[in-house]
Design a protein around this motif. Structure first.
Motif, PDB file in Angstrom:
ATOM      1  N   PHE A 170       0.871  -1.174   0.000  1.00 35.77           N
ATOM      2  CA  PHE A 170       0.000   0.000   0.000  1.00 35.77           C
ATOM      3  C   PHE A 170       0.911   1.227   0.000  1.00 35.77           C
ATOM      4  O   PHE A 170       1.451   1.596   1.048  1.00 35.77           O
ATOM      5  N   GLY A 171       1.118   1.844  -1.154  1.00 43.11           N
ATOM      6  CA  GLY A 171       2.038   2.977  -1.237  1.00 43.11           C
ATOM      7  C   GLY A 171       3.445   2.523  -0.894  1.00 43.11           C
ATOM      8  O   GLY A 171       3.973   1.581  -1.482  1.00 43.11           O
ATOM      9  N   SER A 172       4.060   3.165   0.107  1.00 41.07           N
ATOM     10  CA  SER A 172       5.419   2.800   0.517  1.00 41.07           C
ATOM     11  C   SER A 172       5.425   1.773   1.652  1.00 41.07           C
ATOM     12  O   SER A 172       6.476   1.430   2.171  1.00 41.07           O
ATOM     13  N   LYS A 173       4.241   1.277   2.017  1.00 38.86           N
ATOM     14  CA  LYS A 173       4.126   0.341   3.139  1.00 38.86           C
ATOM     15  C   LYS A 173       3.692  -1.040   2.669  1.00 38.86           C
ATOM     16  O   LYS A 173       2.933  -1.171   1.716  1.00 38.86           O
ATOM     17  N   TYR A 174       4.190  -2.042   3.382  1.00 33.03           N
ATOM     18  CA  TYR A 174       3.747  -3.410   3.166  1.00 33.03           C
ATOM     19  C   TYR A 174       3.107  -3.907   4.450  1.00 33.03           C
ATOM     20  O   TYR A 174       3.617  -3.646   5.553  1.00 33.03           O
ATOM     21  N   VAL A 175       2.007  -4.615   4.316  1.00 35.70           N
ATOM     22  CA  VAL A 175       1.389  -5.322   5.424  1.00 35.70           C
ATOM     23  C   VAL A 175       1.759  -6.788   5.229  1.00 35.70           C
ATOM     24  O   VAL A 175       1.494  -7.364   4.166  1.00 35.70           O
ATOM     25  N   VAL A 176       2.395  -7.359   6.255  1.00 37.59           N
ATOM     26  CA  VAL A 176       2.936  -8.716   6.160  1.00 37.59           C
ATOM     27  C   VAL A 176       2.269  -9.588   7.215  1.00 37.59           C
ATOM     28  O   VAL A 176       2.189  -9.202   8.385  1.00 37.59           O
ATOM     29  N   ARG A 177       1.803 -10.772   6.791  1.00 39.68           N
ATOM     30  CA  ARG A 177       1.268 -11.738   7.743  1.00 39.68           C
ATOM     31  C   ARG A 177       2.226 -12.915   7.835  1.00 39.68           C
ATOM     32  O   ARG A 177       2.562 -13.538   6.830  1.00 39.68           O
ATOM     33  N   LEU A 178       2.673 -13.193   9.055  1.00 42.47           N
ATOM     34  CA  LEU A 178       3.472 -14.383   9.312  1.00 42.47           C
ATOM     35  C   LEU A 178       2.560 -15.439   9.918  1.00 42.47           C
ATOM     36  O   LEU A 178       1.687 -15.124  10.724  1.00 42.47           O
ATOM     37  N   ASP A 179       2.776 -16.662   9.531  1.00 41.58           N
ATOM     38  CA  ASP A 179       1.930 -17.768   9.979  1.00 41.58           C
ATOM     39  C   ASP A 179       2.659 -18.653  10.978  1.00 41.58           C
ATOM     40  O   ASP A 179       3.885 -18.553  11.147  1.00 41.58           O
ATOM     41  N   LYS A 180       1.905 -19.525  11.608  1.00 41.67           N
ATOM     42  CA  LYS A 180       2.444 -20.447  12.602  1.00 41.67           C
ATOM     43  C   LYS A 180       3.663 -21.171  12.029  1.00 41.67           C
ATOM     44  O   LYS A 180       3.621 -21.700  10.912  1.00 41.67           O
ATOM     45  N   GLY A 181       4.749 -21.161  12.798  1.00 46.50           N
ATOM     46  CA  GLY A 181       5.989 -21.812  12.384  1.00 46.50           C
ATOM     47  C   GLY A 181       6.980 -20.894  11.696  1.00 46.50           C
ATOM     48  O   GLY A 181       8.150 -21.253  11.541  1.00 46.50           O
ATOM     49  N   ASP A 182       6.539 -19.707  11.258  1.00 45.81           N
ATOM     50  CA  ASP A 182       7.460 -18.761  10.615  1.00 45.81           C
ATOM     51  C   ASP A 182       8.385 -18.145  11.655  1.00 45.81           C
ATOM     52  O   ASP A 182       7.940 -17.711  12.719  1.00 45.81           O
ATOM     53  N   GLU A 183       9.665 -18.073  11.338  1.00 49.00           N
ATOM     54  CA  GLU A 183      10.625 -17.383  12.208  1.00 49.00           C
ATOM     55  C   GLU A 183      10.677 -15.932  11.727  1.00 49.00           C
ATOM     56  O   GLU A 183      10.813 -15.668  10.529  1.00 49.00           O
ATOM     57  N   ILE A 184      10.572 -14.994  12.646  1.00 46.32           N
ATOM     58  CA  ILE A 184      10.396 -13.581  12.292  1.00 46.32           C
ATOM     59  C   ILE A 184      11.540 -13.025  11.456  1.00 46.32           C
ATOM     60  O   ILE A 184      11.324 -12.479  10.367  1.00 46.32           O
ATOM     61  N   LEU A 185      12.781 -13.107  11.936  1.00 46.90           N
ATOM     62  CA  LEU A 185      13.900 -12.488  11.227  1.00 46.90           C
ATOM     63  C   LEU A 185      14.142 -13.128   9.866  1.00 46.90           C
ATOM     64  O   LEU A 185      14.379 -12.425   8.873  1.00 46.90           O
ATOM     65  N   ASN A 186      14.081 -14.458   9.801  1.00 52.18           N
ATOM     66  CA  ASN A 186      14.254 -15.137   8.509  1.00 52.18           C
ATOM     67  C   ASN A 186      13.164 -14.732   7.528  1.00 52.18           C
ATOM     68  O   ASN A 186      13.428 -14.524   6.339  1.00 52.18           O
ATOM     69  N   SER A 187      11.925 -14.614   8.022  1.00 44.27           N
ATOM     70  CA  SER A 187      10.810 -14.248   7.153  1.00 44.27           C
ATOM     71  C   SER A 187      10.959 -12.830   6.619  1.00 44.27           C
ATOM     72  O   SER A 187      10.729 -12.579   5.428  1.00 44.27           O
ATOM     73  N   ILE A 188      11.347 -11.889   7.479  1.00 36.89           N
ATOM     74  CA  ILE A 188      11.516 -10.505   7.023  1.00 36.89           C
ATOM     75  C   ILE A 188      12.687 -10.408   6.045  1.00 36.89           C
ATOM     76  O   ILE A 188      12.608  -9.699   5.037  1.00 36.89           O
ATOM     77  N   THR A 189      13.759 -11.131   6.303  1.00 36.20           N
ATOM     78  CA  THR A 189      14.903 -11.136   5.388  1.00 36.20           C
ATOM     79  C   THR A 189      14.494 -11.687   4.028  1.00 36.20           C
ATOM     80  O   THR A 189      14.833 -11.115   2.983  1.00 36.20           O
ATOM     81  N   GLU A 190      13.747 -12.778   4.013  1.00 35.27           N
ATOM     82  CA  GLU A 190      13.261 -13.358   2.760  1.00 35.27           C
ATOM     83  C   GLU A 190      12.323 -12.381   2.039  1.00 35.27           C
ATOM     84  O   GLU A 190      12.395 -12.221   0.819  1.00 35.27           O
ATOM     85  N   PHE A 191      11.449 -11.716   2.801  1.00 29.81           N
ATOM     86  CA  PHE A 191      10.567 -10.694   2.240  1.00 29.81           C
ATOM     87  C   PHE A 191      11.400  -9.620   1.526  1.00 29.81           C
ATOM     88  O   PHE A 191      11.085  -9.213   0.407  1.00 29.81           O
ATOM     89  N   CYS A 192      12.454  -9.144   2.188  1.00 32.49           N
ATOM     90  CA  CYS A 192      13.306  -8.096   1.611  1.00 32.49           C
ATOM     91  C   CYS A 192      13.949  -8.562   0.313  1.00 32.49           C
ATOM     92  O   CYS A 192      14.046  -7.794  -0.653  1.00 32.49           O
ATOM     93  N   LYS A 193      14.389  -9.803   0.273  1.00 35.11           N
ATOM     94  CA  LYS A 193      14.990 -10.334  -0.951  1.00 35.11           C
ATOM     95  C   LYS A 193      13.957 -10.409  -2.073  1.00 35.11           C
ATOM     96  O   LYS A 193      14.255 -10.044  -3.216  1.00 35.11           O
ATOM     97  N   GLN A 194      12.756 -10.876  -1.753  1.00 40.46           N
ATOM     98  CA  GLN A 194      11.699 -11.006  -2.763  1.00 40.46           C
ATOM     99  C   GLN A 194      11.266  -9.656  -3.331  1.00 40.46           C
ATOM    100  O   GLN A 194      11.012  -9.528  -4.525  1.00 40.46           O
ATOM    101  N   THR A 195      11.152  -8.664  -2.450  1.00 36.04           N
ATOM    102  CA  THR A 195      10.601  -7.363  -2.851  1.00 36.04           C
ATOM    103  C   THR A 195      11.669  -6.331  -3.181  1.00 36.04           C
ATOM    104  O   THR A 195      11.348  -5.225  -3.590  1.00 36.04           O
ATOM    105  N   LYS A 196      12.933  -6.673  -2.957  1.00 33.22           N
ATOM    106  CA  LYS A 196      14.066  -5.750  -3.180  1.00 33.22           C
ATOM    107  C   LYS A 196      14.032  -4.553  -2.225  1.00 33.22           C
ATOM    108  O   LYS A 196      14.549  -3.482  -2.540  1.00 33.22           O
TER     109      LYS A 196
END
Length: 139
Positions: free
Chosen positions: A6-32
């Protein structure tokens, strides 16, 4: 993990079993995404927190297990050696309503995580600062 922009913001949902830092790092790689702020809430059942010891210039880590509400997740996204670097602190509350907090080393979502990533145009790196013993912002 799912997300929507949404504009310059992303809303991210993490699900059961997701590790927070790994998930955000992967998000950054996917979205640049290379620079931004992180805020979040949710619940986790395993977490490793740290407190930086200025004398030894190391993190003193402690592992926590049980059901915890994520009362506050705050952090930033920068780059270290050309890779996304997530620096985050977290405050957790337990079933007795006591809170614990510190530098986030890892946390595994046990119900859901709701994270907002506010991106910033540009890039900021990190480099080791020997006077403090930690990776510092490099402009």
């Amino acid at each position: 993990m799912e997300f929507k922009k949404f504009g310059s913001k992303y809303v991210v949902r993490l699900d059961k079993g997701d590790e927070i830092l790994n998930s955000i790092t992967e998000f950054c790689k996917q979205t640049k995404v290379s620079l931004g702020n992180i805020t979040g809430i949710g619940a986790c059942d395993k977490a490793v927190l740290g407190v930086f010891d200025c004398k030894t210039q190391t993190h003193i880590e402690k592992e926590f297990s049980g059901h915890y509400e994520i009362s506050s997740l705050l952090g930033n996204i920068t780059n270290l050696n050309g890779e996304p670097f997530v620096h985050a602190h977290i405050c957790l509350s337990g079933s007795d309503y006591s809170t614990i907090g510190g530098h986030l080393h890892s946390a595994v979502i046990n119900i859901i995580g709701e994270i907002i990533i506010d991106t910033i145009d540009g890039e900021v790196g990190r480099e080791f600062n020997s006077s403090v013993g930690a990776e510092a912002l490099k402009f």
